[in-house]
Design a protein around this motif. Structure first.
Motif, PDB file in Angstrom:
ATOM      1  N   ALA A 156      44.647  13.236  46.586  1.00 14.50           N
ATOM      2  CA  ALA A 156      43.667  13.831  47.423  1.00 14.50           C
ATOM      3  C   ALA A 156      44.731  15.015  48.373  1.00 14.50           C
ATOM      4  CB  ALA A 156      43.056  12.996  48.283  1.00 14.50           C
ATOM      5  N   ASP A 157      45.845  14.701  48.425  1.00 10.89           N
ATOM      6  CA  ASP A 157      46.777  15.631  49.507  1.00 10.89           C
ATOM      7  C   ASP A 157      46.800  16.967  48.671  1.00 10.89           C
ATOM      8  OD1 ASP A 157      47.910  13.964  47.551  1.00 10.89           O
ATOM      9  OD2 ASP A 157      49.874  14.929  48.470  1.00 10.89           O
ATOM     10  N   LEU A 179      38.715  25.062  50.508  1.00 15.76           N
ATOM     11  CA  LEU A 179      37.698  24.919  49.432  1.00 15.76           C
ATOM     12  C   LEU A 179      36.432  25.018  50.052  1.00 15.76           C
ATOM     13  CD1 LEU A 179      39.290  21.864  47.452  1.00 15.76           C
ATOM     14  CD2 LEU A 179      39.731  24.258  47.145  1.00 15.76           C
ATOM     15  N   SER A 180      36.299  25.588  51.258  1.00 16.86           N
ATOM     16  CA  SER A 180      34.852  25.479  51.927  1.00 16.86           C
ATOM     17  C   SER A 180      33.764  26.494  51.275  1.00 16.86           C
ATOM     18  CB  SER A 180      35.461  26.270  53.286  1.00 16.86           C
ATOM     19  OG  SER A 180      35.652  27.257  53.279  1.00 16.86           O
ATOM     20  N   THR A 181      34.274  27.462  50.431  1.00 15.04           N
ATOM     21  CA  THR A 181      33.131  28.151  49.651  1.00 15.04           C
ATOM     22  C   THR A 181      32.451  27.217  48.833  1.00 15.04           C
ATOM     23  OG1 THR A 181      35.099  28.704  48.025  1.00 15.04           O
ATOM     24  CG2 THR A 181      34.617  30.366  49.854  1.00 15.04           C
ATOM     25  N   LEU A 182      32.895  26.131  48.330  1.00 20.81           N
ATOM     26  CA  LEU A 182      32.296  25.374  47.153  1.00 20.81           C
ATOM     27  C   LEU A 182      31.079  24.930  47.809  1.00 20.81           C
ATOM     28  CD1 LEU A 182      35.351  23.467  45.515  1.00 20.81           C
ATOM     29  CD2 LEU A 182      33.731  25.376  44.538  1.00 20.81           C
ATOM     30  N   ARG A 183      30.028  25.101  47.101  1.00 22.66           N
ATOM     31  CA  ARG A 183      28.533  24.542  47.542  1.00 22.66           C
ATOM     32  C   ARG A 183      27.863  23.778  46.564  1.00 22.66           C
ATOM     33  NH1 ARG A 183      23.833  27.262  46.774  1.00 22.66           N
ATOM     34  NH2 ARG A 183      24.003  28.845  45.123  1.00 22.66           N
ATOM     35  N   VAL A 184      28.246  23.967  45.149  1.00 24.53           N
ATOM     36  CA  VAL A 184      27.512  23.202  44.183  1.00 24.53           C
ATOM     37  C   VAL A 184      28.726  22.571  43.057  1.00 24.53           C
ATOM     38  CG1 VAL A 184      25.892  22.867  42.182  1.00 24.53           C
ATOM     39  CG2 VAL A 184      25.633  24.424  44.063  1.00 24.53           C
ATOM     40  N   LEU A 185      28.631  21.396  42.976  1.00 22.82           N
ATOM     41  CA  LEU A 185      29.594  20.911  41.923  1.00 22.82           C
ATOM     42  C   LEU A 185      28.938  20.307  40.660  1.00 22.82           C
ATOM     43  CD1 LEU A 185      32.077  19.019  44.152  1.00 22.82           C
ATOM     44  CD2 LEU A 185      32.349  21.058  43.376  1.00 22.82           C
ATOM     45  N   GLY A 186      29.724  20.494  39.426  1.00 25.55           N
ATOM     46  CA  GLY A 186      28.958  20.013  38.427  1.00 25.55           C
ATOM     47  C   GLY A 186      29.900  19.106  37.422  1.00 25.55           C
ATOM     48  N   GLU A 194      33.019   5.940  41.371  1.00 28.83           N
ATOM     49  CA  GLU A 194      34.464   6.222  42.149  1.00 28.83           C
ATOM     50  C   GLU A 194      34.749   7.661  41.956  1.00 28.83           C
ATOM     51  OE1 GLU A 194      36.442   2.974  40.067  1.00 28.83           O
ATOM     52  OE2 GLU A 194      38.222   3.845  41.456  1.00 28.83           O
ATOM     53  N   ALA A 195      34.837   8.088  40.774  1.00 31.37           N
ATOM     54  CA  ALA A 195      35.162   9.534  40.510  1.00 31.37           C
ATOM     55  C   ALA A 195      34.366  10.637  40.928  1.00 31.37           C
ATOM     56  CB  ALA A 195      35.373   9.941  39.115  1.00 31.37           C
ATOM     57  N   TRP A 196      32.941  10.368  41.119  1.00 26.92           N
ATOM     58  CA  TRP A 196      31.865  10.867  41.539  1.00 26.92           C
ATOM     59  C   TRP A 196      31.938  11.095  43.155  1.00 26.92           C
ATOM     60  CZ3 TRP A 196      27.804  11.528  44.740  1.00 26.92           C
ATOM     61  CH2 TRP A 196      26.785  12.141  44.641  1.00 26.92           C
ATOM     62  N   ILE A 197      32.259   9.906  43.754  1.00 22.05           N
ATOM     63  CA  ILE A 197      32.503   9.845  45.426  1.00 22.05           C
ATOM     64  C   ILE A 197      33.738  10.796  45.740  1.00 22.05           C
ATOM     65  CG2 ILE A 197      33.054   8.591  47.225  1.00 22.05           C
ATOM     66  CD1 ILE A 197      30.111   8.319  46.542  1.00 22.05           C
ATOM     67  N   TRP A 198      34.927  10.566  44.999  1.00 22.94           N
ATOM     68  CA  TRP A 198      36.214  11.325  45.074  1.00 22.94           C
ATOM     69  C   TRP A 198      35.861  12.830  44.892  1.00 22.94           C
ATOM     70  CZ3 TRP A 198      39.365  14.657  43.123  1.00 22.94           C
ATOM     71  CH2 TRP A 198      40.697  14.825  43.657  1.00 22.94           C
ATOM     72  N   TYR A 199      34.896  13.173  44.129  1.00 22.07           N
ATOM     73  CA  TYR A 199      34.790  14.552  43.794  1.00 22.07           C
ATOM     74  C   TYR A 199      33.985  15.193  45.056  1.00 22.07           C
ATOM     75  CZ  TYR A 199      33.174  18.119  40.460  1.00 22.07           C
ATOM     76  OH  TYR A 199      33.165  19.587  39.541  1.00 22.07           O
ATOM     77  N   ARG A 200      32.811  14.220  45.357  1.00 19.47           N
ATOM     78  CA  ARG A 200      32.112  14.776  46.637  1.00 19.47           C
ATOM     79  C   ARG A 200      33.134  14.999  47.866  1.00 19.47           C
ATOM     80  NH1 ARG A 200      26.782  14.810  48.793  1.00 19.47           N
ATOM     81  NH2 ARG A 200      26.946  14.185  50.790  1.00 19.47           N
ATOM     82  N   GLU A 201      33.883  14.217  48.344  1.00 16.41           N
ATOM     83  CA  GLU A 201      34.602  13.919  49.281  1.00 16.41           C
ATOM     84  C   GLU A 201      35.887  15.014  49.411  1.00 16.41           C
ATOM     85  OE1 GLU A 201      33.611  12.340  51.999  1.00 16.41           O
ATOM     86  OE2 GLU A 201      32.017  11.493  51.033  1.00 16.41           O
ATOM     87  N   ALA A 250      28.391  19.271  49.158  1.00 17.28           N
ATOM     88  CA  ALA A 250      28.036  19.957  48.061  1.00 17.28           C
ATOM     89  C   ALA A 250      27.435  19.092  47.217  1.00 17.28           C
ATOM     90  CB  ALA A 250      29.186  20.653  47.292  1.00 17.28           C
ATOM     91  N   PRO A 251      26.209  19.272  46.808  1.00 16.59           N
ATOM     92  CA  PRO A 251      25.497  18.398  45.780  1.00 16.59           C
ATOM     93  C   PRO A 251      26.195  18.588  44.410  1.00 16.59           C
ATOM     94  CG  PRO A 251      23.989  20.101  46.414  1.00 16.59           C
ATOM     95  CD  PRO A 251      25.400  20.550  47.230  1.00 16.59           C
ATOM     96  N   ILE A 252      26.177  17.261  43.851  1.00 18.01           N
ATOM     97  CA  ILE A 252      26.958  17.268  42.277  1.00 18.01           C
ATOM     98  C   ILE A 252      26.016  16.932  41.354  1.00 18.01           C
ATOM     99  CG2 ILE A 252      28.305  15.819  40.946  1.00 18.01           C
ATOM    100  CD1 ILE A 252      29.664  15.104  43.332  1.00 18.01           C
TER     101      ILE A 252
END
Ligand code: WTA
Length: 660
Positions: free
Chosen positions: A374-375, A382-389, A398-405, A412-414
């Motif tokens: 994560a480092d 990355l503050s411009t990101l507002r939607v992730l797919g 686990e990967a979903w939460i990592w992605y979100r955080e 950002a909604p996934i």
């Protein structure tokens, strides 16, 4: 792998997932898709789709929304005429957006190019004129075998513009895989490059085309884009892109084609060794690609910068780099290379450089980012990101939460989007401003789409129950068949639940207690490696085509990074020699598979065994081999013809195990 849904699946224990993430009030208020969309679709499905088709420019309007009388061959927007490329390019120029950047292209070595809609129109027009000059017109097939460079997109749109079908073949496929795809589709032209950048170095591409074309008599011309400036052999069929295309006029008048005019063929693995040429047509496909891209990713054409990391060799690249986004007047990033060139921060560097706001990728890559740490993303803005797919395989929570955080800044909604090459566009996904997202679940069919989880008899299972995913209503972007093989089309998708008339997707699925859908992986002999479909049979035939191999059985074993990894069990031929089971010989077998299919199909592990477990009728029991491959206690062996075989295999493994 005939696997009962949910059985032995790593997702099982996740079904107790109870975290949900509602959209913020601000997001919900500005979202393209509002709750009423569901109501609208439910009230009148066909009227709903007709309204979505209005997103496009039709030269002639349709007189019937859906004709399903010839099921399972659908006709959507019957009588309508449109030009797909005009919809993705010209109309945006005509509406005054010619200066808007369509594509921020980023080359792997660091070169870049910003292509406006006006420029895209000129490039596509030139390429269309070039195709016409070669005699390519409506219904001809053009194979495209290229890295992720702008010319690949120009080529696809040029085909669409003149009514030719493109058949894009992933640049990682071997000459042999390319040849079979060219031959099956009888392509007259191939478009390729001299080479491609891979992990910082130029690698040749054209030699594979030369080899494929030598065995594919339908090919008349090969158009070669100079990308790496690698020296290439030249045949009398070859012509440089810069000589043929660049000299063409940049004016071209698009012709309107029937809504059901074929748009492309894209090959995907099935349960036999022969890939299926999935056929898509124009009006319905573009309608759904456009509608889903707009609503699922909440695209705002004036402000968003969108990035889908897929390759155009896969359906995601077709629907969510080319057709959906460009029909919506997107500004998007297209990146040529690998995520760790020159270092593991490349994606985040690109996000920061272009201010990417919507990012669409695959779980296997997210897990790779997790492994890298994560480092790395933390060093970038990355503050411009507002939607992730997410797409391609089930994403573990686990990967979903990592992605979100770590990528989505915890807000950002996934959108976890389920669909297939065959469905053409997204079918199951949360709408980001409406649905509270749930880590690991694709949740519910989009408005206008019918999907269910049913048991063996085709009866819908209750909440909390598992079974098979089916689609119970025709949808606009559905495949219109398998190229040249009507029977296989009917057999593969429509026979399993023929009585009910359901499309069988080949995926296991489950409802949770809220009725949300969880995908559980394939229930057929198709593996999912890094989000790519590879059939066990395909790899088995590649292995037995090697002179040392007598028999082979292949299974997909769960893999931390790639979802599934390919594990092969081989029996060697009698005369194969003492060295045939040694490390070098195993490496040769892996390379042989790479040559036959492509590096993505290289087995992770090959085990030399004295016997394979078979039923009395001779069917290989992959379930038992999967137990071995996943280091589990071997399950029930009572249906084996010879139950001592598993002991032999286990004993053989002690000595013959090989991994690299
Ligand atoms: C799997 C890729 C779970 C599934 C667009 C499907 C998924 C196959 C998801 C199609 C998802 C795709 N969750 N599984 N969100 N998306 N799959 O044709 O098994 O390359 O049948 O299309 O990928 O793969 P294809």
């Amino acid at each position: 792998m005939t696997q009962s849904p949910g059985q032995g699946n790593a997702l099982d224990n996740l079904l107790t997932e109870s975290r949900t993430f509602p959209p913020s009030d601000e997001f919900a208020a500005q979202a393209n898709a509002q709750p009423a969309l569901y109501e609208e679709a439910k009230a009148d499905r066909e009227a709903f789709w007709a309204k979505q088709a209005e997103r496009l420019h039709w030269e002639t309007k349709w007189d019937q929304v859906l004709d399903w009388s010839d099921a399972p061959f659908a006709k959507w927007f019957v009588g309508g005429k449109l030009n797909v490329a005009y919809n993705c390019v010209d109309r945006h120029v005509e509406s005054g957006h010619g200066e808007q950047v369509a594509i921020h292209w980023e080359g792997e070595p660091g070169d870049s190019r910003a292509i406006t809609y006006a420029e895209l129109q000129r490039e596509v027009s030139k390429a269309a004129n070039a195709l016409t000059s070669l005699g390519i017109g409506a219904e001809d097939r053009v194979a495209i075998y290229m890295p992720m460079i702008p010319e690949a997109i120009f080529s696809m749109l040029a085909c669409a513009r003149v009514g030719a079908l493109h058949n894009v073949v992933f640049g990682g496929f071997s000459a042999e895989a390319l040849r079979t795809r060219i031959q099956d589709s009888e392509a007259r032209v191939v478009i390729t490059t001299d080479g491609q950048y891979r992990r910082g170095n130029p690698a040749p591409l054209k030699p594979a085309v030369d080899e494929a074309v030598a065995g594919a008599p339908s090919v008349e011309k090969v158009i070669v884009v100079k990308r790496t400036d690698t020296e290439v052999a030249w045949t009398d069929k070859d012509v440089w892109w810069h000589e043929l295309v660049d000299s063409q006029s940049d004016q071209h008048t698009p012709e309107a084609f029937d809504s059901e005019h074929p748009l492309f063929i894209l090959y995907t693995s099935g349960t036999t060794g022969k890939p299926k040429g999935i056929l898509h047509t124009s009006g319905g496909y573009l309608t759904q690609a456009s509608y889903t891209h707009f609503n699922v990713f909440d695209l705002k054409p004036d402000t968003d910068v969108y990035w889908c990391t897929a390759d155009i060799g896969w359906v995601t690249g077709h629907s969510y780099i080319v057709y959906g986004p460009l029909s919506n007047r997107v500004t998007q990033v297209v990146y040529e290379g690998t995520p760790n060139t020159p270092n593991e921060g490349r994606h985040w560097d690109i996000v920061q450089k272009y201010g990417v706001s919507i990012y669409y990728t695959a779980p296997t890559l997210i897990r790779t980012f997790m492994k890298w740490g994560a480092d790395i993303p933390a060093k970038y803005d990355l503050s411009t990101l507002r939607v992730l797919g997410s797409v391609g395989e089930p994403i573990n929570p686990e990967a979903w939460i990592w992605y979100r955080e770590n990528i989505g800044g915890g807000k950002a909604p996934i959108v976890d989007t389920w669909w297939q090459t065959e469905t053409g566009a997204i079918m199951i996904s949360p709408l980001p401003g409406v649905v509270s997202t749930k880590p690991g679940s694709a949740q519910r069919p989009l408005p206008g789409i019918g999907a269910k989880v049913v048991n063996d008899e085709g009866v819908e299972v209750p909440h909390g129950g598992g079974g098979y995913l089916v689609l119970d209503e025709p949808w606009p972007s559905m495949l219109r068949g398998i190229w040249g093989d009507e029977e296989r089309y009917r057999d593969t998708y429509w026979s399993r639940f023929g009585e009910q008339g359901f499309y069988f997707a080949g995926d296991g699925a489950k409802y949770d207690n809220d009725g949300d859908i969880w995908l559980l992986g394939r229930v057929d002999d198709v593996m999912n490696v890094s989000g790519h479909r590879i059939s066990t049979t395909e790899v088995e035939s590649a292995l037995v085509s090697h002179p040392t191999v007598a028999e082979a059985a292949v299974v997909g074993a769960s893999d931390e990074t790639t979802g599934q990894g390919i594990v092969a069990f081989v029996i060697l031929r009698g005369g194969a020699g003492a060295d045939a089971g040694g490390a070098d010989a195993i490496k040769a077998l892996r390379d042989h598979v790479a040559k036959e299919i492509g590096p993505i199909a290289k087995p992770r592990q090959i085990m030399v065994v004295p016997e394979l477990p078979k039923t009395r009728s001779g069917k290989i029991m992959r379930r038992l081999l999967r137990d071995v491959a996943e280091n589990r206690t071997v399950g029930d062996v009572t249906t084996l013809a010879d139950s001592s075989v598993m002991d032999l295999i286990s004993a053989g493994l002690q000595s013959g195990k090989s991994e690299d």
